[in-house]
Design a protein around this motif. Structure first.
Motif, PDB file in Angstrom:
ATOM      1  N   PHE B   8      46.252   8.733 -28.949  1.00  0.00           N
ATOM      2  CA  PHE B   8      47.623   8.880 -28.462  1.00  0.00           C
ATOM      3  C   PHE B   8      47.675   9.859 -27.293  1.00  0.00           C
ATOM      4  O   PHE B   8      48.167   9.529 -26.196  1.00  0.00           O
ATOM      5  CB  PHE B   8      48.523   9.338 -29.622  1.00  0.00           C
ATOM      6  N   ALA B  12      48.421   9.235 -23.291  1.00  0.00           N
ATOM      7  CA  ALA B  12      49.480   9.988 -22.593  1.00  0.00           C
ATOM      8  C   ALA B  12      48.895  10.680 -21.357  1.00  0.00           C
ATOM      9  O   ALA B  12      49.512  10.684 -20.285  1.00  0.00           O
ATOM     10  CB  ALA B  12      50.113  11.006 -23.533  1.00  0.00           C
ATOM     11  N   ASN B  13      47.707  11.239 -21.497  1.00  0.00           N
ATOM     12  CA  ASN B  13      47.064  11.897 -20.350  1.00  0.00           C
ATOM     13  C   ASN B  13      46.710  10.887 -19.259  1.00  0.00           C
ATOM     14  O   ASN B  13      46.821  11.186 -18.071  1.00  0.00           O
ATOM     15  CB  ASN B  13      45.823  12.667 -20.803  1.00  0.00           C
ATOM     16  N   GLN B  16      49.794  10.145 -17.349  1.00  0.00           N
ATOM     17  CA  GLN B  16      50.084  11.206 -16.382  1.00  0.00           C
ATOM     18  C   GLN B  16      49.225  11.026 -15.123  1.00  0.00           C
ATOM     19  O   GLN B  16      49.712  11.149 -13.995  1.00  0.00           O
ATOM     20  CB  GLN B  16      49.838  12.581 -17.006  1.00  0.00           C
ATOM     21  N   ARG B  29      57.709   9.470 -11.030  1.00  0.00           N
ATOM     22  CA  ARG B  29      56.706   9.896 -12.013  1.00  0.00           C
ATOM     23  C   ARG B  29      57.368  10.130 -13.370  1.00  0.00           C
ATOM     24  O   ARG B  29      56.848   9.740 -14.409  1.00  0.00           O
ATOM     25  CB  ARG B  29      56.034  11.194 -11.557  1.00  0.00           C
ATOM     26  N   ARG B  30      58.529  10.772 -13.317  1.00  0.00           N
ATOM     27  CA  ARG B  30      59.241  11.080 -14.557  1.00  0.00           C
ATOM     28  C   ARG B  30      59.677   9.803 -15.259  1.00  0.00           C
ATOM     29  O   ARG B  30      59.488   9.640 -16.462  1.00  0.00           O
ATOM     30  CB  ARG B  30      60.453  11.960 -14.228  1.00  0.00           C
ATOM     31  N   VAL B  33      56.655   8.161 -16.976  1.00  0.00           N
ATOM     32  CA  VAL B  33      56.193   8.672 -18.277  1.00  0.00           C
ATOM     33  C   VAL B  33      57.239   8.425 -19.368  1.00  0.00           C
ATOM     34  O   VAL B  33      56.885   8.257 -20.540  1.00  0.00           O
ATOM     35  CB  VAL B  33      55.770  10.167 -18.246  1.00  0.00           C
ATOM     36  N   ILE B  34      58.525   8.384 -18.977  1.00  0.00           N
ATOM     37  CA  ILE B  34      59.556   8.064 -19.980  1.00  0.00           C
ATOM     38  C   ILE B  34      59.359   6.620 -20.456  1.00  0.00           C
ATOM     39  O   ILE B  34      59.460   6.323 -21.651  1.00  0.00           O
ATOM     40  CB  ILE B  34      60.975   8.312 -19.414  1.00  0.00           C
ATOM     41  N   ALA B  36      56.467   5.133 -20.466  1.00  0.00           N
ATOM     42  CA  ALA B  36      55.249   5.216 -21.289  1.00  0.00           C
ATOM     43  C   ALA B  36      55.614   5.637 -22.714  1.00  0.00           C
ATOM     44  O   ALA B  36      55.131   5.056 -23.691  1.00  0.00           O
ATOM     45  CB  ALA B  36      54.260   6.205 -20.683  1.00  0.00           C
ATOM     46  N   ALA B  37      56.489   6.647 -22.827  1.00  0.00           N
ATOM     47  CA  ALA B  37      56.892   7.134 -24.152  1.00  0.00           C
ATOM     48  C   ALA B  37      57.553   6.010 -24.949  1.00  0.00           C
ATOM     49  O   ALA B  37      57.286   5.837 -26.140  1.00  0.00           O
ATOM     50  CB  ALA B  37      57.836   8.322 -24.003  1.00  0.00           C
ATOM     51  N   LYS B  38      58.410   5.243 -24.287  1.00  0.00           N
ATOM     52  CA  LYS B  38      59.086   4.140 -24.996  1.00  0.00           C
ATOM     53  C   LYS B  38      58.074   3.104 -25.458  1.00  0.00           C
ATOM     54  O   LYS B  38      58.116   2.625 -26.586  1.00  0.00           O
ATOM     55  CB  LYS B  38      60.113   3.476 -24.070  1.00  0.00           C
ATOM     56  N   MET B  40      54.864   3.434 -25.961  1.00  0.00           N
ATOM     57  CA  MET B  40      53.877   3.936 -26.932  1.00  0.00           C
ATOM     58  C   MET B  40      54.407   3.937 -28.352  1.00  0.00           C
ATOM     59  O   MET B  40      53.626   4.021 -29.306  1.00  0.00           O
ATOM     60  CB  MET B  40      53.436   5.335 -26.554  1.00  0.00           C
ATOM     61  N   ALA B  41      55.721   3.886 -28.492  1.00  0.00           N
ATOM     62  CA  ALA B  41      56.303   3.862 -29.834  1.00  0.00           C
ATOM     63  C   ALA B  41      55.845   2.642 -30.609  1.00  0.00           C
ATOM     64  O   ALA B  41      55.951   2.598 -31.841  1.00  0.00           O
ATOM     65  CB  ALA B  41      57.826   3.899 -29.738  1.00  0.00           C
ATOM     66  N   GLY B  42      55.312   1.646 -29.897  1.00  0.00           N
ATOM     67  CA  GLY B  42      54.833   0.434 -30.564  1.00  0.00           C
ATOM     68  C   GLY B  42      53.489   0.604 -31.269  1.00  0.00           C
ATOM     69  O   GLY B  42      53.039  -0.298 -31.959  1.00  0.00           O
TER      70      GLY B  42
END
Lengths: 282, 282
Positions: B8, B12-13, B16, B29-30, B33-34, B36-38, B40-42
């Motif tokens: 995980f 995430a790295n 980035q 960029r922001r 990653v937001i 990416a966060a959504k 990755m919840a999968g």
């Protein structure tokens, strides 16, 4: 401060550290980070890193079944810092030096196998650095006229440096009523009210809980009691990044931030080089 | 290979790194990653790191509006690796050395300011290391009896080391029909069919696309054409971690993995020390 692009990977790395320190069970670690991934999906452009981070970390704590993964780390930090500060105190630092020490206390990772002697050397090296932004004259002037100061603590270990600074403040401003706030329960390596009690802050200040375990002082989550003290305070000293992240949006000119800009987002937000130490009025 | 707890934060790295290399716009960029966060919840316990990672990365590419953030990096890698391999080739490596070179090619980050001379030194140092698991005798024995070999390529740069190994395979097994597979389009620094064409793999092998941009060979996503070649192949050489992650669940004894266990999850899964080089039959 709203989330910067680096905050996502930073939070993910902290989650990894939490599961590593919090359990030896690989399957629990895996479930912990999967929970983190689910919780992090809630980030949006308005998220405050300290707040969403805390929510994610607390979710990971629940899944790995460890409500205080940094317990030993924090105890070691407190023990080492107490020793170091006790030695520094003998040298009779003045008020301004004590303020810088309070910032420096935020920087040191006490629990990475440091000897107290080594920490003292590092502290002395940092004391020779200038503050990049220095509003301490105005802070002290304001404290001269203030009735109450609210001091927002940050991490374990660091609180012993805060205690020295607060003692010096009490000497310089004997009629000042000082409240020191810490978290209501464990969250990463933040100091709790229990840590403040053990460090006998009660001898020269009122100890108060923020009423939440969320890092910083999220004003929509704090207790009524805390909010009352916060609203009535004439001056507020906010230590460290978490307190800055939650308060910087409010633009409250009672607040003075004491911190080292350890990460790029904080440095970018403050407009200072990364690594700068600041005493900055809000 | 299912997701390990380290995957995980690693993903995430990588996100980035993607937004940093992919755009200079901090707001993009922001948003990247937001997103990416959504995505990755999968992740769940059955997720394969290479597959969920690729899906997340492609989502980030869309949001930052850059379909190939590693384009320059890959071009530089290919250019440098071509020069280095051309020099190594003059020394006339044998088949086994060429196999080791193909593994070593996966390890070198060609684009971090290395000079070709420096890379050659590093390659020589690694050549002196033994393979931690070495099933190469069985691989060569099987290739002696095989009609077709499917060679699953991995990264840019590395493909020039693969090309040398494949040339040597063709010399040793002149009647062997070799297919070399790469991704259908850009994904991180993986080689695409276009990269294989530019490197003239067509001179001694059939070039084939996996039919997807997902890292590795996710058999539920590949093209029918690829699946046909995959199913008919007598021997499969799978380079690198992504191919291992997607194939290791299948337990296919036609597959030989050639890789260096660069990260802890792969090393843990293989039961070898991190950093080991292996030629391992599936």
């Amino acid at each position: 401060m709203k989330v910067h692009y680096e905050c996502f990977a930073c939070a993910a790395n902290q989650c990894q550290k939490i599961v590593e320190i919090g359990t030896n069970d690989l399957e629990l670690r895996r479930r912990g980070v999967i929970e983190a991934a689910k919780l992090m999906a809630g980030i949006n452009g308005d998220s405050i890193p300290a707040v969403f981070g805390s929510e994610v970390f607390l979710g990971v704590y629940r899944v790995i079944g460890n409500d205080d993964p940094f317990k030993e780390y924090k105890e070691l930090s407190n023990r080492l810092a107490e020793k170091v500060v006790s030695d520094i105190e003998k040298e009779g630092p003045n008020l301004k030096t004590a303020l810088k020490l309070a910032i420096i206390g935020n920087v040191i990772d006490f629990a990475v196998g440091y000897s107290p002697e080594r920490i003292e050397e590092d502290v002395k090296a940092m004391l020779s650095e200038e503050l990049y932004v220095d509003h301490s004259d105005e802070l002290f002037e304001r404290l001269g006229k203030a009735k109450t100061l609210l001091y927002l603590a940050d991490n374990c270990g660091e609180i012993y440096f805060d205690r020295l600074f607060i003692k010096k403040l009490k000497e310089a401003f004997p009629y000042l009523k000082i409240y020191v706030a810490a978290k209501d329960g464990p969250i990463i390596n933040d100091a709790t009210v229990e840590d403040l009690r053990k460090a006998c802050f009660g001898e020269f200040a009122g100890i108060i809980s923020t009423g939440t375990r969320i890092v910083g002082v999220p004003l929509d989550r704090v207790s009524d009691e805390f909010r009352e003290v916060f609203e009535k305070a004439d001056v507020i000293i906010a230590k460290g990044q978490g307190n800055f992240e939650t308060l910087s949006e409010v633009k409250d000119n009672r607040v003075f931030y004491l911190l080292k800009a350890k990460c790029r987002p904080i440095a970018r937000e403050l407009g200072v080089p990364q690594g700068s130490m600041v005493c900055l009025k809000g």
